[in-house]
Every structure is written in structure tokens, then in C-alpha cells.
Design a protein around this motif. Structure first.
Motif, PDB file in Angstrom:
ATOM      1  N   ASN A  24      32.649  43.097  36.975  1.00 49.32           N
ATOM      2  CA  ASN A  24      31.622  44.036  36.518  1.00 49.32           C
ATOM      3  C   ASN A  24      32.008  44.650  35.178  1.00 49.32           C
ATOM      4  O   ASN A  24      31.164  44.806  34.288  1.00 49.32           O
ATOM      5  N   ASN A  25      33.283  44.985  35.018  1.00 48.02           N
ATOM      6  CA  ASN A  25      33.752  45.493  33.725  1.00 48.02           C
ATOM      7  C   ASN A  25      33.585  44.441  32.634  1.00 48.02           C
ATOM      8  O   ASN A  25      33.206  44.758  31.498  1.00 48.02           O
ATOM      9  N   ALA A  26      33.877  43.186  32.973  1.00 47.53           N
ATOM     10  CA  ALA A  26      33.731  42.094  32.003  1.00 47.53           C
ATOM     11  C   ALA A  26      32.274  41.938  31.601  1.00 47.53           C
ATOM     12  O   ALA A  26      31.973  41.729  30.422  1.00 47.53           O
ATOM     13  N   ARG A  27      31.385  42.054  32.549  1.00 47.35           N
ATOM     14  CA  ARG A  27      29.951  41.970  32.238  1.00 47.35           C
ATOM     15  C   ARG A  27      29.557  43.112  31.301  1.00 47.35           C
ATOM     16  O   ARG A  27      28.855  42.911  30.319  1.00 47.35           O
ATOM     17  N   ASN A  28      30.007  44.306  31.601  1.00 41.78           N
ATOM     18  CA  ASN A  28      29.680  45.456  30.753  1.00 41.78           C
ATOM     19  C   ASN A  28      30.267  45.308  29.356  1.00 41.78           C
ATOM     20  O   ASN A  28      29.626  45.658  28.370  1.00 41.78           O
ATOM     21  N   ALA A  29      31.469  44.780  29.277  1.00 42.23           N
ATOM     22  CA  ALA A  29      32.126  44.610  27.974  1.00 42.23           C
ATOM     23  C   ALA A  29      31.462  43.523  27.144  1.00 42.23           C
ATOM     24  O   ALA A  29      31.376  43.638  25.924  1.00 42.23           O
ATOM     25  N   SER A  30      30.993  42.482  27.807  1.00 44.75           N
ATOM     26  CA  SER A  30      30.421  41.348  27.076  1.00 44.75           C
ATOM     27  C   SER A  30      28.905  41.433  26.933  1.00 44.75           C
ATOM     28  O   SER A  30      28.336  40.804  26.050  1.00 44.75           O
ATOM     29  N   GLY A  31      28.252  42.164  27.832  1.00 43.28           N
ATOM     30  CA  GLY A  31      26.790  42.217  27.839  1.00 43.28           C
ATOM     31  C   GLY A  31      26.158  40.946  28.395  1.00 43.28           C
ATOM     32  O   GLY A  31      24.953  40.756  28.305  1.00 43.28           O
ATOM     33  N   ASN A  32      26.971  40.084  28.994  1.00 45.19           N
ATOM     34  CA  ASN A  32      26.489  38.794  29.498  1.00 45.19           C
ATOM     35  C   ASN A  32      26.125  38.920  30.977  1.00 45.19           C
ATOM     36  O   ASN A  32      26.998  38.952  31.840  1.00 45.19           O
ATOM     37  N   ASP A  33      24.828  38.975  31.264  1.00 45.60           N
ATOM     38  CA  ASP A  33      24.368  39.129  32.643  1.00 45.60           C
ATOM     39  C   ASP A  33      24.702  37.941  33.532  1.00 45.60           C
ATOM     40  O   ASP A  33      24.712  38.068  34.755  1.00 45.60           O
ATOM     41  N   GLN A  34      24.999  36.793  32.969  1.00 46.79           N
ATOM     42  CA  GLN A  34      25.364  35.623  33.772  1.00 46.79           C
ATOM     43  C   GLN A  34      26.667  35.860  34.537  1.00 46.79           C
ATOM     44  O   GLN A  34      26.911  35.193  35.546  1.00 46.79           O
ATOM     45  N   LEU A  35      27.469  36.786  34.065  1.00 43.17           N
ATOM     46  CA  LEU A  35      28.734  37.048  34.749  1.00 43.17           C
ATOM     47  C   LEU A  35      28.525  37.557  36.168  1.00 43.17           C
ATOM     48  O   LEU A  35      29.344  37.291  37.045  1.00 43.17           O
ATOM     49  N   THR A  73      34.628  29.959  30.249  1.00 46.00           N
ATOM     50  CA  THR A  73      34.228  30.024  28.845  1.00 46.00           C
ATOM     51  C   THR A  73      33.826  31.454  28.467  1.00 46.00           C
ATOM     52  O   THR A  73      34.164  31.931  27.381  1.00 46.00           O
ATOM     53  N   PHE A  74      33.132  32.136  29.357  1.00 43.12           N
ATOM     54  CA  PHE A  74      32.708  33.508  29.085  1.00 43.12           C
ATOM     55  C   PHE A  74      33.870  34.495  29.141  1.00 43.12           C
ATOM     56  O   PHE A  74      33.884  35.483  28.411  1.00 43.12           O
ATOM     57  N   LEU A  75      34.836  34.236  30.006  1.00 37.21           N
ATOM     58  CA  LEU A  75      35.941  35.183  30.183  1.00 37.21           C
ATOM     59  C   LEU A  75      37.040  35.029  29.122  1.00 37.21           C
ATOM     60  O   LEU A  75      37.707  36.017  28.796  1.00 37.21           O
ATOM     61  N   THR A  76      37.214  33.841  28.608  1.00 38.60           N
ATOM     62  CA  THR A  76      38.310  33.585  27.661  1.00 38.60           C
ATOM     63  C   THR A  76      38.356  34.581  26.505  1.00 38.60           C
ATOM     64  O   THR A  76      39.421  35.118  26.200  1.00 38.60           O
TER      65      THR A  76
END
Length: 80
Positions: A24-35, A73-76
Motif C-alpha cells: 500500500n505504501n508502494a502504491r501511494n509512493a508510485s501512484g500506480n493503482d495496478q499495485l 517491474t513496478f517495484l524495482t
């Protein structure tokens, strides 16, 4: 990879229960809803690992594994 993201960003990751928090933090940091969707898929795939062999669906697991590449790919970039 989620643990690497947590370490790089100073987020707690002490046990599997922290996985969703980190994602959830990664989604918030990236803005990528696919996470959110990929988080659920990774969690389901992890759960499938512990099921008895006769309950596993190889086709579904293969499809999930293929989606994990997208997740990585999104997390890297969040590990840098």
C-alpha cells in the motif's frame, strides 16, 4: 522484492503481515493503482504454495507468475 522496497524506504517489514502495508505504501509512493491488484495476486500465489497439491490449479498459478514480472517491474524503481 517487497522487503527490498521496505528497506530502501525505511518501512517496517518484519513478517508476512507487513506485506500489504508495504505494498500500500508502494502504491501511494508510485501512484500506480495496478499495485493493489498485483498485491492481491502475489498474496494469492503465496497462499497457493501452502495448499495441498491436488487443490492447486497449474494454469491459474502460471498466469499469476506471469503477472508477478509486471509487479517486479513496478517495484524495482522503489528500491533505488
Amino acid at each position: 522484492m517487497a522487503k527490498a522496497v521496505a528497506i530502501a524506504n525505511g518501512w517496517r517489514y518484519e513478517n508476512h503481515a507487513d506485506f500489504s502495508h508495504v505494498m500500500n505504501n508502494a502504491r501511494n509512493a508510485s501512484g500506480n493503482d495496478q499495485l493493489w491488484t498485483l498485491r492481491a495476486m502475489a498474496n494469492d500465489l503465496h497462499g497457493s504454495y501452502y495448499q495441498r497439491k491436488e487443490l492447486l490449479d497449474a494454469e491459474a498459478i502460471t498466469a499469476s507468475i506471469n503477472q508477478i514480472e509486471t509487479l517486479l517491474t513496478f517495484l524495482t524503481p522503489l528500491t533505488e
